[in-house]
Design a protein around this motif. Structure first.
Motif, short mmCIF file in Angstrom:
data_model
loop_
_atom_site.label_atom_id
_atom_site.label_comp_id
_atom_site.label_asym_id
_atom_site.label_seq_id
_atom_site.Cartn_x
_atom_site.Cartn_y
_atom_site.Cartn_z
N LYS A 7 0.92 -1.26 0.09
CA LYS A 7 -0.07 0.06 -0.07
C LYS A 7 0.85 1.28 -0.06
N VAL A 8 1.03 2.04 -1.00
CA VAL A 8 1.66 3.08 -1.28
C VAL A 8 1.06 4.38 -1.13
N LEU A 9 1.56 5.45 -0.36
CA LEU A 9 0.98 6.84 -0.41
C LEU A 9 1.97 7.86 -1.24
N ILE A 10 1.29 8.48 -2.22
CA ILE A 10 2.28 9.35 -2.89
C ILE A 10 1.65 10.70 -2.46
N CYS A 11 2.64 11.64 -2.01
CA CYS A 11 2.34 12.87 -1.12
C CYS A 11 3.14 13.83 -2.07
N ASP A 12 2.62 14.60 -2.90
CA ASP A 12 3.05 15.62 -3.57
C ASP A 12 2.20 16.59 -4.18
N ASP A 13 2.68 17.99 -4.22
CA ASP A 13 1.56 18.90 -4.66
C ASP A 13 1.56 19.00 -6.32
N SER A 14 2.29 18.30 -7.16
CA SER A 14 2.67 18.38 -8.46
C SER A 14 1.79 16.84 -9.00
N ASN A 38 -1.09 17.65 -0.39
CA ASN A 38 -0.62 18.43 0.50
C ASN A 38 -0.08 17.91 1.80
N GLY A 39 0.49 18.54 3.01
CA GLY A 39 0.87 17.85 4.04
C GLY A 39 -0.26 17.36 4.90
N GLU A 40 -1.34 18.27 5.19
CA GLU A 40 -2.42 17.85 5.83
C GLU A 40 -2.90 16.58 5.36
N TYR A 49 -5.45 4.65 5.59
CA TYR A 49 -5.11 3.54 4.79
C TYR A 49 -3.91 2.97 5.40
N HIS A 50 -3.25 3.49 6.50
CA HIS A 50 -1.88 3.00 7.07
C HIS A 50 -1.12 1.96 5.82
N PRO A 51 -0.58 3.07 5.07
CA PRO A 51 0.17 2.42 3.83
C PRO A 51 1.37 1.90 4.59
N ASP A 52 2.13 1.07 3.71
CA ASP A 52 3.46 0.46 3.81
C ASP A 52 4.59 1.26 3.65
N LEU A 53 4.34 2.01 2.55
CA LEU A 53 5.19 3.23 1.92
C LEU A 53 4.66 4.45 1.83
N VAL A 54 5.43 5.54 2.16
CA VAL A 54 4.88 6.67 1.92
C VAL A 54 5.93 7.55 1.15
N LEU A 55 5.74 7.99 0.05
CA LEU A 55 6.76 8.94 -0.77
C LEU A 55 6.14 10.32 -0.90
N MET A 56 7.07 11.10 0.10
CA MET A 56 6.58 12.45 0.28
C MET A 56 7.59 13.69 -0.10
N ASP A 57 7.05 14.35 -0.90
CA ASP A 57 7.87 15.65 -1.23
C ASP A 57 8.10 16.53 0.15
N ILE A 58 9.12 17.16 0.12
CA ILE A 58 9.42 17.97 1.39
C ILE A 58 8.74 19.32 0.97
N VAL A 59 8.51 19.88 0.09
CA VAL A 59 8.11 21.34 -0.01
C VAL A 59 6.69 21.30 -0.42
N MET A 60 5.73 21.31 0.38
CA MET A 60 4.28 21.22 0.01
C MET A 60 3.30 22.27 0.78
N PRO A 61 2.00 22.70 0.22
CA PRO A 61 1.39 23.77 0.89
C PRO A 61 0.78 23.09 2.07
N LEU A 62 0.22 23.92 2.94
CA LEU A 62 -0.51 23.70 4.05
C LEU A 62 0.29 23.26 5.28
N LYS A 63 1.09 22.14 4.98
CA LYS A 63 1.87 21.58 5.83
C LYS A 63 3.12 20.86 5.11
N THR A 64 4.44 21.28 5.42
CA THR A 64 5.21 20.79 4.72
C THR A 64 5.58 19.25 4.79
N GLY A 65 6.24 18.49 4.13
CA GLY A 65 6.63 17.16 4.03
C GLY A 65 7.33 16.86 5.31
#
Length: 125
Positions: A7-14, A38-40, A49-65
């Protein structure tokens, strides 16, 4: 564990980055992919979702990575969060490591590097 079971969570504002990562994961037959813009939203979707892997951008709106990483690690100390940074944000890598990042990817992504990370993950889990 196989890549298709992750289970993968992709976190990026792009949208472009999310789409590229999602397409790559689908090519590897990963079936459980979630997205946050965004970070929130990243923190909320992690808790949902309790993912096994999170791919997180550092620079995001509302809350940084990094802020989202700290919240996720407080919620789940075993969370596997890989931080992504473009050239201009490399200085934040130290902050990400201190906050508990499991690994790091340089943008623009080399899909071979992501593939190696997925292989390492699935071989130890």
């Amino acid at each position: 564990m196989e890549i298709k079971d992750l289970k993968v969570l992709i976190c990026d504002d792009s949208l472009l980055v999310r789409r590229k990562l999602k397409n790559y994961l689908k090519e590897k037959e990963c079936e459980h992919i979630f997205e946050a813009v965004n970070g929130e939203e990243a923190v909320a979707k992690y808790k949902e979702y309790h993912p096994d892997l999170v791919l997180m951008d550092i620079v995001m709106p509302l809350k940084t990575g990094i802020e989202a990483l700290k919240e996720i690690r407080a919620y789940d100390p075993n969370a596997y969060v890989v931080m992504a940074s473009s050239t201009g944000t490399q200085s934040k890598l130290k902050d990400a490591i201190i906050a508990g990042a499991s690994d790091f990817l340089q943008k623009p992504f080399e899909m071979d590097t992501l593939g190696q990370l997925l292989s390492r993950m699935t071989s130890v889990r």
